[in-house]
Design a protein around this motif. Sequence first.
Motif, PDB file in Angstrom:
ATOM      1  N   UNK A  35      54.866  26.584  10.546  1.00 35.54           N
ATOM      2  CA  UNK A  35      55.113  25.992   9.229  1.00 35.54           C
ATOM      3  C   UNK A  35      56.390  25.183   9.230  1.00 35.54           C
ATOM      4  N   UNK A  39      60.195  20.182   9.575  1.00 33.83           N
ATOM      5  CA  UNK A  39      60.981  20.596   8.410  1.00 33.83           C
ATOM      6  C   UNK A  39      62.415  20.828   8.882  1.00 33.83           C
ATOM      7  N   UNK A 136      60.645  31.844  11.008  1.00 39.59           N
ATOM      8  CA  UNK A 136      59.207  32.112  11.112  1.00 39.59           C
ATOM      9  C   UNK A 136      58.782  32.595  12.485  1.00 39.59           C
ATOM     10  N   UNK A 138      57.634  35.308  15.458  1.00 38.68           N
ATOM     11  CA  UNK A 138      56.786  36.490  15.530  1.00 38.68           C
ATOM     12  C   UNK A 138      57.359  37.501  16.514  1.00 38.68           C
TER      13      UNK A 138
ATOM     14  N   UNK B  48      52.244  38.300  11.979  1.00 40.20           N
ATOM     15  CA  UNK B  48      52.284  37.078  12.799  1.00 40.20           C
ATOM     16  C   UNK B  48      52.228  37.361  14.299  1.00 40.20           C
ATOM     17  N   UNK B  88      54.760  31.900   3.142  1.00 37.49           N
ATOM     18  CA  UNK B  88      54.002  30.758   3.646  1.00 37.49           C
ATOM     19  C   UNK B  88      54.940  29.614   4.059  1.00 37.49           C
ATOM     20  N   UNK B  89      56.138  29.553   3.432  1.00 33.96           N
ATOM     21  CA  UNK B  89      57.098  28.526   3.842  1.00 33.96           C
ATOM     22  C   UNK B  89      57.558  28.772   5.274  1.00 33.96           C
ATOM     23  N   UNK B  90      57.571  30.023   5.689  1.00 35.64           N
ATOM     24  CA  UNK B  90      58.047  30.363   7.030  1.00 35.64           C
ATOM     25  C   UNK B  90      56.935  30.531   8.042  1.00 35.64           C
ATOM     26  N   UNK B  91      55.828  31.085   7.594  1.00 37.83           N
ATOM     27  CA  UNK B  91      54.762  31.413   8.544  1.00 37.83           C
ATOM     28  C   UNK B  91      53.475  30.612   8.307  1.00 37.83           C
ATOM     29  N   UNK B  92      53.486  29.762   7.290  1.00 38.78           N
ATOM     30  CA  UNK B  92      52.295  28.953   7.030  1.00 38.78           C
ATOM     31  C   UNK B  92      51.212  29.738   6.306  1.00 38.78           C
ATOM     32  N   UNK B  94      48.663  30.674   7.380  1.00 37.61           N
ATOM     33  CA  UNK B  94      48.100  31.626   8.322  1.00 37.61           C
ATOM     34  C   UNK B  94      48.425  33.072   7.955  1.00 37.61           C
TER      35      UNK B  94
END
Lengths: 177, 169
Positions: A35, A39, A136, A138, B48, B88-92, B94
Amino acid sequence: MSNRAKLFIPGFFFVSMLGLLLFGLFRDPNLLPSALVNRPLPEFSRPDLFDETAVITSDMLKGGVFLVNVWATWCPPCHVEHPYLVEISEREPDITFVGVNYKDDPKLAREFLDERGNPFKHSLVDADGHLGIDLGIAGAPETFLVDATGTIRYRHVGVIDNKIWDEVFEPILEQIK
Amino acid sequence: MKNFHVACLLLLLALVVRPAVAAIEELEFSSPEQEERYLNLIDEMRCPKCLNANLSGSDAPIAADLRAEIHAQITAGNSDDEIIEFMTARYGDFIMYRPPLNIGTALLWFGPLVLLLAGFVVIRRMLAASSSSASTSENLSAEERKHLDQLLAETPLATTPLTKTKDQP
């Protein structure tokens, strides 16, 4: 449409379905769209690994190409990746390597870098993993390429080695520079 | 022997208990409603790291961090929408087990429906075509009917010997 042409419709559907499934079969399901690509790098302010009274902020990482590598001593793939990072950082002096020591024991991290070489110009401590969430990620290792405007241009999940550097990072760096 | 039985039982217990343990953390909520929202969110969001597990069912460290994050945001008074936006801003998209409806996912949501409707249309047209072809013998012109009668008069002679030869050993 003639009747003859109509006979090909089921075949057409079959072949296109087959193509779609084959495409899916050869895709790596672990490759997630990030995401954060295209950005801005999230803002942060974190203690310096080697001087915990000092703070490294996202504002300090501007004007130039940055490689932000999230790593930890508890992460075995990071141990595999480390010598490549040392080598690549020596080969690519134009890129500023930034290490995010992720949910780690700072003492062990310092020892690790002192012992095996430190590819990072800046090393920051993300003790609670919040910067990791903002990025973001994992898990570790993960690597982000940030361009001169502070925009994330690429996210790499997993180990970087010479092959991945040449085949994946180099073409992106060509575009960024 | 008794030890063996106990060991088997423990092993079985370990298998049964493990998946449930993943989500048990000591958390405090100021109301049962908050707790329900928390449980709902960790069920709706994907881990994730493990891809096919939700946050509630995953043992991955990142899943634990994200559960803690959701808990912190709920107790701080953030709404579900705010938390979903944060994630969702960080991980989409998904990270959501239920993909949101937008241009990119329209095919996913409506594709099966479109295929089903297309199937109905095809079946209807096939049925219509077969019923109209069945009735064509009644729509023949006088000349065609005469030709057909002529053919019918010829064929029995031709086909009978054929079926006979087929029956012979």
